[in-house]
Design a protein around this motif. Sequence first.
Motif, mmCIF file in Angstrom:
data_model
loop_
_atom_site.group_PDB
_atom_site.id
_atom_site.type_symbol
_atom_site.label_atom_id
_atom_site.label_comp_id
_atom_site.label_asym_id
_atom_site.label_seq_id
_atom_site.Cartn_x
_atom_site.Cartn_y
_atom_site.Cartn_z
ATOM 1 N N THR A 65 -33.108 -39.504 -50.900
ATOM 2 C CA THR A 65 -31.976 -40.087 -50.183
ATOM 3 C C THR A 65 -31.365 -41.246 -50.941
ATOM 4 O O THR A 65 -30.296 -41.706 -50.582
ATOM 5 C CB THR A 65 -32.391 -40.567 -48.772
ATOM 6 O OG1 THR A 65 -33.416 -41.536 -48.888
ATOM 7 C CG2 THR A 65 -32.856 -39.394 -47.928
ATOM 8 N N GLY A 76 -26.005 -41.921 -50.173
ATOM 9 C CA GLY A 76 -25.541 -41.710 -48.809
ATOM 10 C C GLY A 76 -24.309 -42.533 -48.485
ATOM 11 O O GLY A 76 -23.948 -43.451 -49.209
ATOM 12 N N ASP A 78 -23.756 -44.631 -45.972
ATOM 13 C CA ASP A 78 -23.872 -45.864 -45.201
ATOM 14 C C ASP A 78 -25.133 -46.682 -45.496
ATOM 15 O O ASP A 78 -25.552 -47.480 -44.685
ATOM 16 C CB ASP A 78 -23.793 -45.554 -43.707
ATOM 17 C CG ASP A 78 -24.845 -44.551 -43.272
ATOM 18 O OD1 ASP A 78 -25.786 -44.262 -44.040
ATOM 19 O OD2 ASP A 78 -24.725 -44.049 -42.148
ATOM 20 N N ARG A 80 -28.188 -46.034 -45.411
ATOM 21 C CA ARG A 80 -29.345 -45.820 -44.531
ATOM 22 C C ARG A 80 -30.354 -44.878 -45.187
ATOM 23 O O ARG A 80 -30.919 -44.002 -44.551
ATOM 24 C CB ARG A 80 -28.886 -45.235 -43.187
ATOM 25 C CG ARG A 80 -28.015 -46.173 -42.399
ATOM 26 C CD ARG A 80 -27.673 -45.598 -41.051
ATOM 27 N NE ARG A 80 -26.653 -46.407 -40.415
ATOM 28 C CZ ARG A 80 -26.181 -46.161 -39.220
ATOM 29 N NH1 ARG A 80 -26.629 -45.135 -38.521
ATOM 30 N NH2 ARG A 80 -25.256 -46.935 -38.709
ATOM 31 N N TRP A 81 -30.607 -45.059 -46.490
ATOM 32 C CA TRP A 81 -31.466 -44.125 -47.196
ATOM 33 C C TRP A 81 -32.889 -44.158 -46.687
ATOM 34 O O TRP A 81 -33.531 -43.116 -46.588
ATOM 35 C CB TRP A 81 -31.408 -44.342 -48.709
ATOM 36 C CG TRP A 81 -31.456 -45.769 -49.144
ATOM 37 C CD1 TRP A 81 -32.555 -46.556 -49.263
ATOM 38 C CD2 TRP A 81 -30.343 -46.590 -49.479
ATOM 39 N NE1 TRP A 81 -32.208 -47.815 -49.663
ATOM 40 C CE2 TRP A 81 -30.850 -47.873 -49.811
ATOM 41 C CE3 TRP A 81 -28.971 -46.386 -49.544
ATOM 42 C CZ2 TRP A 81 -30.036 -48.924 -50.200
ATOM 43 C CZ3 TRP A 81 -28.171 -47.438 -49.935
ATOM 44 C CH2 TRP A 81 -28.700 -48.678 -50.252
ATOM 45 N N ASP A 82 -33.420 -45.317 -46.327
ATOM 46 C CA ASP A 82 -34.787 -45.367 -45.779
ATOM 47 C C ASP A 82 -34.848 -44.660 -44.429
ATOM 48 O O ASP A 82 -35.766 -43.876 -44.169
ATOM 49 C CB ASP A 82 -35.265 -46.812 -45.614
ATOM 50 C CG ASP A 82 -35.448 -47.542 -46.939
ATOM 51 O OD1 ASP A 82 -35.262 -46.922 -48.013
ATOM 52 O OD2 ASP A 82 -35.775 -48.739 -46.893
ATOM 53 N N GLU A 83 -33.875 -44.932 -43.572
ATOM 54 C CA GLU A 83 -33.835 -44.311 -42.245
ATOM 55 C C GLU A 83 -33.630 -42.800 -42.359
ATOM 56 O O GLU A 83 -34.258 -42.021 -41.634
ATOM 57 C CB GLU A 83 -32.725 -44.922 -41.395
ATOM 58 C CG GLU A 83 -32.935 -46.386 -41.049
ATOM 59 C CD GLU A 83 -32.445 -47.371 -42.122
ATOM 60 O OE1 GLU A 83 -32.095 -46.954 -43.251
ATOM 61 O OE2 GLU A 83 -32.428 -48.578 -41.814
ATOM 62 N N ASN A 84 -32.754 -42.380 -43.275
ATOM 63 C CA ASN A 84 -32.523 -40.948 -43.477
ATOM 64 C C ASN A 84 -33.769 -40.265 -44.020
ATOM 65 O O ASN A 84 -34.121 -39.160 -43.591
ATOM 66 C CB ASN A 84 -31.340 -40.719 -44.416
ATOM 67 C CG ASN A 84 -30.018 -41.146 -43.802
ATOM 68 O OD1 ASN A 84 -29.895 -41.275 -42.596
ATOM 69 N ND2 ASN A 84 -29.026 -41.382 -44.644
ATOM 70 N N ALA A 85 -34.447 -40.922 -44.938
ATOM 71 C CA ALA A 85 -35.679 -40.356 -45.485
ATOM 72 C C ALA A 85 -36.730 -40.202 -44.389
ATOM 73 O O ALA A 85 -37.421 -39.183 -44.312
ATOM 74 C CB ALA A 85 -36.204 -41.231 -46.624
ATOM 75 N N THR A 86 -36.852 -41.210 -43.523
ATOM 76 C CA THR A 86 -37.804 -41.132 -42.417
ATOM 77 C C THR A 86 -37.460 -39.983 -41.483
ATOM 78 O O THR A 86 -38.334 -39.214 -41.074
ATOM 79 C CB THR A 86 -37.838 -42.472 -41.647
ATOM 80 O OG1 THR A 86 -38.263 -43.495 -42.545
ATOM 81 C CG2 THR A 86 -38.780 -42.414 -40.457
ATOM 82 N N PHE A 87 -36.170 -39.830 -41.163
ATOM 83 C CA PHE A 87 -35.735 -38.736 -40.290
ATOM 84 C C PHE A 87 -36.063 -37.383 -40.917
ATOM 85 O O PHE A 87 -36.628 -36.504 -40.257
ATOM 86 C CB PHE A 87 -34.232 -38.843 -40.019
ATOM 87 C CG PHE A 87 -33.700 -37.729 -39.177
ATOM 88 C CD1 PHE A 87 -33.849 -37.742 -37.800
ATOM 89 C CD2 PHE A 87 -33.060 -36.651 -39.761
ATOM 90 C CE1 PHE A 87 -33.372 -36.705 -37.020
ATOM 91 C CE2 PHE A 87 -32.577 -35.603 -38.989
ATOM 92 C CZ PHE A 87 -32.732 -35.639 -37.615
ATOM 93 N N ILE A 88 -35.718 -37.212 -42.189
ATOM 94 C CA ILE A 88 -35.965 -35.929 -42.868
ATOM 95 C C ILE A 88 -37.458 -35.637 -42.924
ATOM 96 O O ILE A 88 -37.887 -34.512 -42.631
ATOM 97 C CB ILE A 88 -35.352 -35.943 -44.283
ATOM 98 C CG1 ILE A 88 -33.828 -36.006 -44.207
ATOM 99 C CG2 ILE A 88 -35.804 -34.725 -45.085
ATOM 100 C CD1 ILE A 88 -33.147 -36.362 -45.524
#
Length: 123
Positions: A65, A76, A78, A80-88
């Motif tokens: 991410t 990305g 916005d 939010r690469w840490d948050e996106n990585a956690t979601f994925i």
Amino acid sequence: MSVPIGDSELQEIETRAQAATPGPWYVRFLDDDAAANLVAISTVPDVGEGKRWPAWNGSEMVAATLVQFPRPYVAGPDDRWDENATFIAHARSDVPRLLAEIRRLRTLLENTHRDDADDGRSC
């Protein structure tokens, strides 16, 4: 208002989940000269070492991410690469659990309706 998920769509979601790399998946924070501050989804947990290449195995990575060097080229829209990585990473286990829960609740609902119909009641 959301549109109900039909059985065929539920099956399509399950097929995609089953076709993906087996889990569990984890968020990894890595660093090297080619991908500074790499935030990735991996089949191996992050042990907090911030490993640099070649100490980490690229074949363990499922997705990234954030990849930046010499500038952010996967970052990305916005930051939010840490948050996106956690979601994925969590989606790998969350989606199969949600599919199972939907099927369990549908079966429960069908059985309730069947029991009500057998008793002469309707819902």
